[in-house]
Scaffold this active site. Sequence first.
Site, PDB file in Angstrom:
ATOM      1  N   SER A 206       0.845  -1.197   0.000  1.00 18.57           N
ATOM      2  CA  SER A 206       0.000   0.000   0.000  1.00 18.57           C
ATOM      3  C   SER A 206       0.874   1.238   0.000  1.00 18.57           C
ATOM      4  CB  SER A 206      -0.893   0.013   1.250  1.00 18.57           C
ATOM      5  OG  SER A 206      -1.532   1.264   1.412  1.00 18.57           O
ATOM      6  N   TYR A 219      -2.063  -0.405  10.443  1.00 12.11           N
ATOM      7  CA  TYR A 219      -2.160  -0.864   9.056  1.00 12.11           C
ATOM      8  C   TYR A 219      -0.935  -0.421   8.259  1.00 12.11           C
ATOM      9  CZ  TYR A 219      -4.135  -1.233   4.299  1.00 12.11           C
ATOM     10  OH  TYR A 219      -4.354  -1.523   2.975  1.00 12.11           O
TER      11      TYR A 219
END
Length: 315
Positions: A206, A219
């Site tokens: 990501s 995250y």
Amino acid sequence: MPGSGTRGRNGKSSKRKDARTRSPQRRIKQYPKNPLPKQEQDKPGMEFKLRPRPQYEAPHYRAAGKLVGKTALITGGDSGIGRAVAVLYAKEGADVAITYLPEEERDAAETKRAVEREGRRCVLLEGDLTDADFCSHVVERTLQELGALDILVNNAAFQQHQESLEEVSDEQWDHTFRTNIYAYFRVTKAALPHLKTGASIINTGSITGLEGSKELLDYSATKGAIHSFTKSLAQNVVDRGIRVNCVAPGPVWTPLNPSDQDADDVSEFGADQPMKRPAQPEEIAPAFVFFASNADSSYITGEVLTLLGGETTAA
């Protein structure tokens, strides 16, 4: 004599292409832009409830048989990026196995139907990847059902926004790490003895793993770990002829978003990208085909490929 054809330089007649046979690349597909409909869901989020529906079928994609005879295991393949990857792998000739949580059974069944429409097999593997035993089980089942394992896509993820570090509980931190990086490690460890020369491992990273995200502390930390895991593992297994790469997208329209943010934020999700919208899953999936295909990326390993809708500042 007059006719429907045109005459080329060699003097031979060549008929104009019928509109139905023209390259789809000549048509620019319009994707949904912000503001998107305001909506919220309970975790883990269901794709069949999302509006507009994420686009995963890639109707303009033209397969070239790049993965014929291959088998792939895709974690989190029931929806979002994982579903789109499963469909494109099937278009390219691969059979696939996908993991999903029990709550995601309806989405998983839709993915299975989409893969089977392409004439390929799809094995459904229900369970929780935070369970170490299930991580081994999915590899065993893939081998039993499909007979081999050539491509591993580590993709399943959990995220939960919190405004401050103090609001991130030990339980949330642990669950995020067990889903997002422990499962990658465990599934890969179980798969490695069965991967042969020419096999490919592809991890989903990501942009948050490169730039950080102030409300996705845990995250983002796992995505940074995935990027480093990719590069380190690539070095570790290169002598076996196994390639390891990572696709690191920016905002993508998947059920992860309305199950994690309030309705107003969901409406503007992806609006700050230069393209003024989030990606659709079918726009991300070709990168996974690229990394899986030895015809395309045989000299590429240890890479983290960012797909950011025009953003150019990633480290």
